[in-house]
Design a protein around this motif. Structure first.
Motif, PDB file in Angstrom:
ATOM      1  N   GLN A   1      -1.888  -4.132  -5.474  1.00 18.45           N
ATOM      2  CA  GLN A   1      -2.403  -3.840  -7.033  1.00 18.45           C
ATOM      3  C   GLN A   1      -2.479  -2.117  -7.296  1.00 18.45           C
ATOM      4  O   GLN A   1      -2.787  -1.577  -6.508  1.00 18.45           O
ATOM      5  N   LEU A   2      -2.278  -1.909  -8.451  1.00 19.41           N
ATOM      6  CA  LEU A   2      -2.424  -0.709  -8.860  1.00 19.41           C
ATOM      7  C   LEU A   2      -3.983  -0.486  -9.131  1.00 19.41           C
ATOM      8  O   LEU A   2      -4.720  -1.258  -9.589  1.00 19.41           O
ATOM      9  N   ILE A   3      -4.188   0.649  -8.514  1.00 21.44           N
ATOM     10  CA  ILE A   3      -5.670   1.185  -8.605  1.00 21.44           C
ATOM     11  C   ILE A   3      -5.976   1.799  -9.954  1.00 21.44           C
ATOM     12  O   ILE A   3      -5.491   2.729 -10.438  1.00 21.44           O
ATOM     13  N   TYR A   4      -6.631   1.042 -11.017  1.00 22.18           N
ATOM     14  CA  TYR A   4      -7.000   1.677 -12.124  1.00 22.18           C
ATOM     15  C   TYR A   4      -8.402   2.289 -12.217  1.00 22.18           C
ATOM     16  O   TYR A   4      -8.615   3.096 -12.982  1.00 22.18           O
TER      17      TYR A   4
ATOM     18  N   ALA B   1      -2.765  -0.317  -3.850  1.00 22.25           N
ATOM     19  CA  ALA B   1      -3.606  -0.886  -2.583  1.00 22.25           C
ATOM     20  C   ALA B   1      -3.890  -2.492  -2.631  1.00 22.25           C
ATOM     21  O   ALA B   1      -3.909  -2.898  -3.793  1.00 22.25           O
ATOM     22  N   ASN B   2      -3.673  -3.036  -1.577  1.00 26.49           N
ATOM     23  CA  ASN B   2      -3.661  -4.429  -1.632  1.00 26.49           C
ATOM     24  C   ASN B   2      -2.680  -5.052  -2.693  1.00 26.49           C
ATOM     25  O   ASN B   2      -2.953  -6.264  -3.141  1.00 26.49           O
TER      26      ASN B   2
ATOM     27  N   ASP C   1       1.031  -1.125   0.046  1.00 26.46           N
ATOM     28  CA  ASP C   1       0.095  -0.071  -0.005  1.00 26.46           C
ATOM     29  C   ASP C   1       0.989   1.126   0.119  1.00 26.46           C
ATOM     30  O   ASP C   1       1.560   1.745   0.978  1.00 26.46           O
TER      31      ASP C   1
ATOM     32  N   ILE D   1      -1.619   4.880  -7.395  1.00 31.02           N
ATOM     33  CA  ILE D   1      -1.926   4.590  -6.098  1.00 31.02           C
ATOM     34  C   ILE D   1      -2.042   2.971  -6.136  1.00 31.02           C
ATOM     35  O   ILE D   1      -2.405   2.093  -6.897  1.00 31.02           O
TER      36      ILE D   1
END
Lengths: 321, 321
Positions: free
Chosen positions: B151-154, B148-149, B132, B146
């Protein structure tokens, strides 16, 4: 055999609600008890265990129960602890999930109530089939749960999604609890709406209002709502002001995670278009063109009286086996 | 055989940079060409293909190449298209990833440059091992990626992470490109710093400054930086002001995704403590106590000249096989 049921427990500052829930979000049986009557969390859990055992028996016994989900203030998903919750009598760190696991012998997961609400919408409600959405709860306070890539965002420490505490007006209205200046919760909560009405009554002497017939102490979000429903000019301005601030905040949230929908839940949404029109207008006005007219603004599909138990129970379905 | 190399391509408004990269982030060979000299994207791709073919041959041939990652303005991860990029000559929707796949015969993934930068930090840089974090690029504009978890937030449409366009000062300074009032990019970019200096020069006639010896046209972020490094009072105030606004914005981002670290990249970070002290102070001041003194503020570990190619190449390692 496949376990077809889960238990949802919502621990609030006043009441604790609990129920047995099936895959479709039917609450088979439920109950409630007072939270803060127990100084020792073990006494609270003994009582909860007794109540729930009866319900679980009614629902066919523990062998039908896949797990327990708990929504609680300052609930930490990673640790299963309630950590320093200001509204509860149990101080410091309370290892609630592991205490419940010991009592019931099934896996137990815990998070805060707004995160639970988001999972409730994902599993049973308005967000079914969505991978990216945000739930905003507009009640006494402003809470939020954020789902991205199909997963709840917990952050590195389990405390992500405190959008109510984002600063939306630098050096703005002080938050009665945190002291922060200009946070979203200071405006878009029931308390915030009341503060706005009192402010407008003092600073806009020329705006007529039936609220002027009330004493200061009588002004609350319910009275303001009823006035606005009758077309009261000042109460209407309060909703427009609140909607503008909320809409601007939502625009920033859209720029963060580009959700398919923002789902609003709680008292403020009862005002319908009165608040939603300015929310939508100011959200659209403040996002980049690539986001315009794309994000759905939805109301929760969960019955308000059931939502807390459903949200908590959804956690148990999301558990990895 | 296991393919040990990937290709990274960074398409900018002026230059396109490309290189062949190994698992550890070593650029084995690289090159560049002008982007906007090609009115037709097919001519651009023919030229790029020629250049890259030579580099790939040097690196042992196509059989060593696992895939291609591309960072591009308005690059959409889900579609592989560049969509309506204002700074490129190719208008509308350009299916860049699929055009490259046809040319090279290997899987190709595309996203915007700030998302690519975040993956670069994840795979090779300051965010290795983190699940994160947020990368903020402070250059001509303000970009963000960004994670989170892990993974990139797409977002639902591929456009998440436009934090530079969050409104931080309601009804504040107009953004020269978007027209939005009070966005982060209008303050915390090179252009924003220049605007702040010009504003302060006009409105603070009593603050001494060597910047007053320059004409308006000569004032830019480099001149301001050099003045601040010499202890110039007005230039120092510009950095304090910029740092305050950036710190307040970061506080809101922390409340969103509760990252382990925020990684800053780009020109503004060269000012070191001059900007980082106010950033840190105002970030900590504006987050809830549960977030205080937890979030690491880091500088990028990627060499600025390599970062664009590395970020793009990181996309190719992240591809699902």
């Amino acid at each position: 055999m496949s376990q077809q049921l889960v238990v949802g427990i919502d621990i609030g500052g006043t009441n604790t609600k609990f129920g047995v829930v099936d895959r479709r979000g039917n609450i088979l049986c439920d109950g409630r008890m007072l939270t803060n009557q127990y100084e020792d969390v073990n006494d609270f859990l003994d009582e909860l265990h007794q109540h729930l055992s009866v319900l679980i028996e009614q629902a066919g016994g523990m062998e039908n129960i896949k797990g327990i989900g708990v929504g609680a203030p300052n609930g930490n998903y990673y640790t299963g602890n309630i950590e320093y919750a200001p509204n509860l009598r149990w101080k410091g760190i309370v290892p609630l999930a592991s205490l419940l696991e010991q009592k019931f012998g099934v896996p137990t997961v815990l998070t805060n109530d707004a995160n639970a609400a988001a999972l409730g919408e994902l599993i049973y409600g308005a967000a079914r089939g969505m991978k990216d959405f945000i739930v905003i709860t507009l009640g006494t306070g402003v809470g939020s749960g954020i789902v991205a890539n199909g997963q709840l965002i917990y952050g590195h420490d389990g405390f992500a999604g405190e959008l109510g505490h984002c600063i939306v007006i630098p050096d703005g209205r002080p938050h009665p609890g945190t002291g922060a200046l200009g946070s979203l919760e200071a405006y878009a909560s029931a308390t915030g709406v009341t503060a706005s009405a009192l402010e407008f009554l003092a600073t806009r002497p020329d705006t007529p209002s039936i609220l002027r017939e009330h004493s200061k102490e009588e002004i609350n979000s319910k009275v303001i709502y009823e006035a606005a429903m009758k077309g009261d000019p000042l109460a209407t301005e309060v909703y427009e002001f609140t909607g503008k601030i909320l809409g601007e905040a939502l625009a920033n949230f859209v720029m963060f995670s580009s959700p398919e929908a923002i789902i609003l839940f709680g008292g403020l949404t009862k005002a319908g278009d009165l608040i939603m029109k300015p929310v939508r207008e100011h959200m659209e006005k403040n996002v980049l063109p690539i986001f315009q007219n794309k994000v759905k603004l939805l109301f929760s599909e969960l019955k308000e009286s059931d939502a807390a138990i459903l949200g908590a129970s959804a956690l148990a379905w999301e558990m990895k086996d």
